[in-house]
Design a protein around this motif. Structure first.
Motif, short mmCIF file in Angstrom:
data_model
loop_
_atom_site.label_atom_id
_atom_site.label_comp_id
_atom_site.label_asym_id
_atom_site.label_seq_id
_atom_site.Cartn_x
_atom_site.Cartn_y
_atom_site.Cartn_z
N LEU A 139 24.15 43.28 -23.31
CA LEU A 139 24.01 42.11 -22.42
C LEU A 139 25.12 42.04 -21.38
N THR A 140 26.27 42.62 -21.69
CA THR A 140 27.42 42.59 -20.76
C THR A 140 27.25 43.57 -19.61
N LEU A 141 26.55 44.69 -19.86
CA LEU A 141 26.45 45.75 -18.85
C LEU A 141 25.87 45.25 -17.51
N PRO A 142 24.77 44.46 -17.47
CA PRO A 142 24.27 43.99 -16.16
C PRO A 142 25.27 43.11 -15.41
N VAL A 143 26.08 42.35 -16.18
CA VAL A 143 27.06 41.48 -15.53
C VAL A 143 28.18 42.30 -14.91
N VAL A 144 28.65 43.31 -15.66
CA VAL A 144 29.78 44.12 -15.19
C VAL A 144 29.35 45.09 -14.08
N PHE A 145 28.22 45.76 -14.27
CA PHE A 145 27.84 46.84 -13.35
C PHE A 145 26.86 46.42 -12.26
N TYR A 146 26.42 45.16 -12.28
CA TYR A 146 25.57 44.69 -11.17
C TYR A 146 26.10 43.39 -10.58
N ALA A 147 25.98 42.31 -11.33
CA ALA A 147 26.35 41.00 -10.78
C ALA A 147 27.82 40.94 -10.37
N GLY A 148 28.71 41.48 -11.21
CA GLY A 148 30.15 41.38 -10.92
C GLY A 148 30.77 42.67 -10.42
N SER A 149 29.93 43.66 -10.09
CA SER A 149 30.48 44.96 -9.68
C SER A 149 31.30 44.87 -8.39
N ALA A 203 23.76 36.89 -13.72
CA ALA A 203 24.99 36.76 -14.50
C ALA A 203 24.85 35.66 -15.55
N VAL A 204 24.32 34.51 -15.16
CA VAL A 204 24.16 33.41 -16.11
C VAL A 204 23.19 33.78 -17.22
N ALA A 205 22.08 34.46 -16.83
CA ALA A 205 21.06 34.82 -17.82
C ALA A 205 21.62 35.71 -18.92
N PHE A 206 22.55 36.60 -18.60
CA PHE A 206 23.11 37.50 -19.61
C PHE A 206 24.40 36.98 -20.22
N THR A 207 25.13 36.14 -19.48
CA THR A 207 26.41 35.62 -19.98
C THR A 207 26.20 34.59 -21.08
N VAL A 208 25.21 33.72 -20.92
CA VAL A 208 24.98 32.65 -21.90
C VAL A 208 24.77 33.20 -23.31
N PRO A 209 23.89 34.21 -23.53
CA PRO A 209 23.74 34.72 -24.91
C PRO A 209 24.99 35.44 -25.42
N VAL A 210 25.72 36.14 -24.54
CA VAL A 210 26.97 36.79 -24.97
C VAL A 210 27.96 35.74 -25.44
N PHE A 211 28.08 34.67 -24.67
CA PHE A 211 29.00 33.59 -25.03
C PHE A 211 28.57 32.92 -26.33
N ALA A 212 27.26 32.71 -26.47
CA ALA A 212 26.74 32.06 -27.68
C ALA A 212 27.04 32.90 -28.92
N ILE A 213 26.84 34.21 -28.84
CA ILE A 213 27.11 35.09 -29.98
C ILE A 213 28.58 35.02 -30.38
N ALA A 214 29.46 35.05 -29.38
CA ALA A 214 30.90 35.01 -29.64
C ALA A 214 31.30 33.69 -30.30
N MET A 215 30.72 32.58 -29.82
CA MET A 215 31.09 31.28 -30.37
C MET A 215 30.55 31.10 -31.80
#
Length: 841
Positions: free
Chosen positions: A226-236, A189-201
């Motif tokens: 990048l969001t798909l692994p967080v939603v469908f694996y880490a946070g599923s 989750a951290v590995a994929f969330t950090v770049p998503v957050f960075a792009i948004a900021m």
């Protein structure tokens, strides 16, 4: 009389409650019903036919009741080791219900004491099921957690209870498996969330450097991927739990997380694929729709962090059990034909002679038969000073031998040892539910639907009255309300404190059977205490035997013969006195122990009675004024005096002294200082009781009391609204211990007393009552602090998330900050509960 019945037709905790309530409505019975196993244990004043019980249940619903046969079929769930009949339980009467090792339970107690066969998530609240610790020591083979004497080379089922055998090799604990699984998902989750957050900021920057690389529409696709692994694996797991909570209508914290992040994710997908359907206020200067992939991933990652911390905390709270299990030795030195042989702890049988070498852990409970040593009993009593032990003294499994070797005989093995009972009691109590948790459960039941309505109202109010883009403001604030209001901390507030508190008590020699006892201990305002063995040492010694006849030796022979079959401490004092005087005893016929009075029997054809004045009245023996005057003098000195009668004639008396425990006076003074009324009720005479009470500073005491007198006094005090604790150690105390709001048994007393009590003081010291009271106060204070943490975050957080501060201060709470606040509330509860491990009681 107590009977066990099998109940069919129950499917949930609501059914269990209805069945229990229906049975208790029948006059003359008291019922306790469990869901898994589906059984009812019913205590009756007089026998109630099964047909009458069935008639009442039929009116309540489609439930059936039948006597438990005790015939076990390992293939049937209801015939597991948890559902053995009372007859089948006789060999292991210390095993509490629903405490099967290798099973799983919900830490939120959503379905009461229900346990599950497999790991997974609670079907009600979605929390990770916790594994009930294995209570066996390690060994290469398979054994039954309930019956460690069963050992096989391969897996299978226990021939006694039908339970699955478990490997005895040390394996990775279930808590660690859950923790490691969550930790791996957290890393993903951290590995994929950090770049998503960075792009948004970065996208919000005035001079966006990302546009120099490629158009922002393309960066939206990067965020999605990048969001798909967080939603469908880490946070599923959160979406699965949310869906389950909605279809079962057991709304909980995952309902809010699932709805909030799900809406944000679906909204972002729609914004990417169908931007034309959105009004202008939803779009950026580049013509793209505002997306919330970063909010979705950050929130799920933060919630996952909270779950990770909880898994870690649950592992820490079971540390007391793990530490106790480490105390159990795995091997012992068995003496066979005069030779020493190292054997497994599971191969020891009652009556075996064992050699305990310097520094070794004592393998089982028993007595020293040859030798002496000093033993470190701190694991049992909490006292660091080693205890001197000699031939005839009892020794306990798990305690550590000093620098001398000795031989002992095994008396209690396997699940019968004190260490096994302590582990089992701590394990069961740490999973029990405190009455105060009903408050949290009631609030949580209505809390989630109210939050959902507040979230919907927030959206419409902002959309109608908010600044432009009003709909965007409304959407963001509605999601923030859902996220910050997650009641995770509310659910954790009580169980976490109870688990840590019970473990702390065990380490201090205070064994608490359930969380209800822990809560009531804090409320108690009256303590009823026995004298012998509770206030006093319980090891009386004969000071002298006075005889009206010339042959004192013959009188000693009579009373020693009579007492050889009695287990009462006074009887032991008499027989020991006879040994010291080298007086042997003879056979006794028609022996009878008269509860609260003394003993009677026939010795050498003569009717002999030894006991108090009430026993003399019962056997029709007259007491002369001369002997009565002598006895009164002894009693005024605080000594216990028993009359001796032969053939209905009082021929002498025995003077017995029983020293007051050094800590009794200190403990009673501290309890009185805390506002607790202490009443001593004893079967001893008025003069002796008065002398002891005066030495202890007690103003309230009752002498010459029978077991039913103690019971009736407790009932009277309870009828006045008092919360009554009863401390005792003998068989005659068992009814009073069971009737009291909190029964406190001295661990040095009888098994019957310990079974009847809700709190056991291993050391048998009244200072343990003070410690138990202080512990319960600390735990209840901790629970209230936890509930405050849980409530204050929601009370303050929900209005702020809804935008209550915006009109005045211009402050809004983003969903990501809301997720941080929600996680921090859970962390606050966990950290606060773990503080109990360091308190001084």
């Amino acid at each position: 009389m107590t009977h066990t019945y099998k109940i069919t037709g129950m499917t949930c905790n609501g059914c269990r409650t209805k069945v229990e309530k229906t049975l208790n409505a029948i006059e003359g019975i008291e019922a306790q019903v469990t869901l898994d196993p589906p059984m009812a244990v019913i205590t009756m004043d007089k026998h109630v036919p099964t047909a009458q019980l069935q008639d009442s249940l039929s009116k309540a619903g489609k439930y059936t009741i039948e006597p438990s046969t005790g015939n076990h079929d390992p293939k049937k769930k209801e015939d597991s080791c948890c559902s053995m009949s009372m007859g089948d339980r006789q060999h292991d009467h210390h095993q509490p219900k629903n405490s099967t090792p290798g099973k799983y339970y919900c830490p939120m107690h959503c379905e009461g004491e229900k346990i599950y066969d497999k790991p997974g998530n609670c079907p009600v609240c979605g929390m990770n099921l916790e594994k009930i610790p294995e209570l066996t020591t390690a060994r290469s083979s398979y054994t039954c957690p309930m019956h460690p004497e069963i050992v096989k080379d391969g897996p299978g089922s226990c021939p006694i209870c039908g339970m699955d055998l478990v490997p005895m090799e040390p394996t990775d604990s279930e808590e660690n498996k859950v923790y490691k699984d969550l930790l791996f998902k957290m890393k993903i989750a951290v590995a994929f969330t950090v770049p998503v957050f960075a792009i948004a900021m970065i996208e919000m920057a005035h001079d966006n450097p990302l546009e120099r690389i490629m158009p922002m529409a393309n960066w939206s696709w990067v965020q999605l991927i990048l969001t798909l692994p967080v939603v469908f694996y880490a946070g599923s797991i959160f979406f699965v739990r949310a869906w389950k909570s909605i279809i079962t209508w057991n709304l909980n914290m995952f309902t809010l997380i699932g709805i909030g992040t799900g809406v944000a994710f679906i909204f972002s997908l729609a914004g990417m694929f169908f931007p034309e359907i959105f009004p202008p206020e939803f779009k950026t200067d580049h013509g793209t729709v505002h997306l919330y992939f970063e909010a979705t991933t950050v929130i799920l990652t933060l919630v996952l962090l909270g779950q990770l911390l909880e898994a870690r905390a649950h592992s820490q709270t079971s540390g007391a059990i793990k530490e106790l299990l480490k105390l159990a030795p795995t091997e012992a030195v068995l003496i066979i034909d005069g030779k020493d042989q190292v054997v497994s702890i599971h191969d020891i049988k009652k009556g075996d002679l064992l050699r305990v070498k310097p520094g070794d852990k004592i393998p089982v409970d028993g007595k020293i038969t040859d030798g002496e040593s000093t033993i470190d009993e701190s694991m049992i009593t909490g006292e660091p000073i080693p205890v001197d032990k000699k031939t005839g003294d009892a020794v306990t499994s798990g305690t550590i031998n000093g620098n001398k070797s000795f031989v002992m005989v095994a008396e209690k093995v396997g699940s019968e040892t004190l260490l096994s009972q302590i582990v089992q009691m701590v394990n069961t109590a740490s999973r029990s539910k405190a009455p105060i948790q009903k408050l949290a459960d009631s609030i949580a039941k209505y809390f989630v639907p109210i939050v959902v309505m507040i979230s919907i109202a927030t959206f419409f109010i902002w959309a109608q009255f908010g600044p432009q883009p009003a709909i965007v403001y409304g959407f963001v604030n509605a999601v923030a309300v859902l996220i910050i209001a997650c009641p995770c901390a509310l659910g954790l507030a009580t169980p976490m404190s109870v688990m840590v508190g019970v473990g702390k008590g065990a380490q201090s020699g205070i064994l608490i059977k359930n969380a209800e006892a822990l809560e009531k201990m804090n409320k108690m305002n009256v303590l009823i205490t026995d004298k012998t063995g509770t206030i006093t040492q319980g090891k009386p010694s004969v000071e002298k035997v006075f005889s009206l006849q010339d042959d004192e030796g013959n009188l000693i022979m009579n009373i020693a013969s009579l007492n050889q079959y009695s287990e009462h401490p006074l009887a032991l004092a008499v027989t020991n006195y006879a040994k010291e005087k080298n007086v042997s005893w003879t056979e006794v016929k028609d022996f009878e122990a008269v509860s609260g009075k003394g003993v009677i029997g026939t010795v050498s054809g003569k009717k002999v009675a030894l006991g108090n004045k009430k026993l003399m009245e019962q056997v029709g023996s007259q007491i002369s004024e001369d002997i009565d005057a002598k006895i009164t003098v002894e009693q005024k000195l605080g000594k216990t005096v028993s009359y001796i009668s032969i053939d209905n004639s009082v021929v002498g008396y025995v003077t017995i002294t029983d020293a007051i425990k050094p800590t009794s006076k200190e403990a009673i003074a501290e309890l009185i200082r805390q506002g607790i009324e202490v009443i001593m009720i004893t079967g001893d005479n008025e003069n002796t009781a008065k002398a002891v009470a005066a030495e202890l500073g007690l103003t309230s005491f009752k002498a010459g009391s029978l077991p039913e007198d103690k019971l009736n006094e407790i009932k009277r005090l309870q009828s006045e609204g008092k919360i009554v604790a009863m401390a005792g150690d003998g068989i005659n105390d068992a009814p009073a211990l069971a009737q009291a709001d909190i029964g406190i048994a001295m661990g040095t007393g009888t098994d019957v007393a310990i079974e009847s009590a809700k709190v056991t003081l291993v050391k048998g010291d009244m200072m343990g009552i003070v410690k138990a009271k202080n512990l319960s106060h600390a735990v209840m204070k901790n629970i209230k602090q936890n509930l405050f943490f849980a409530f204050i975050y929601n009370v303050l957080g929900v209005p702020i998330a809804a935008g209550a501060l915006y009109p005045v201060f211009g402050i809004l709470l983003s969903p990501m900050i809301a997720a941080v606040a929600m996680s921090f509330s859970s962390v606050s509860v966990i950290v606060n509960a773990l503080r109990l491990r360091t308190i001084k009681i």
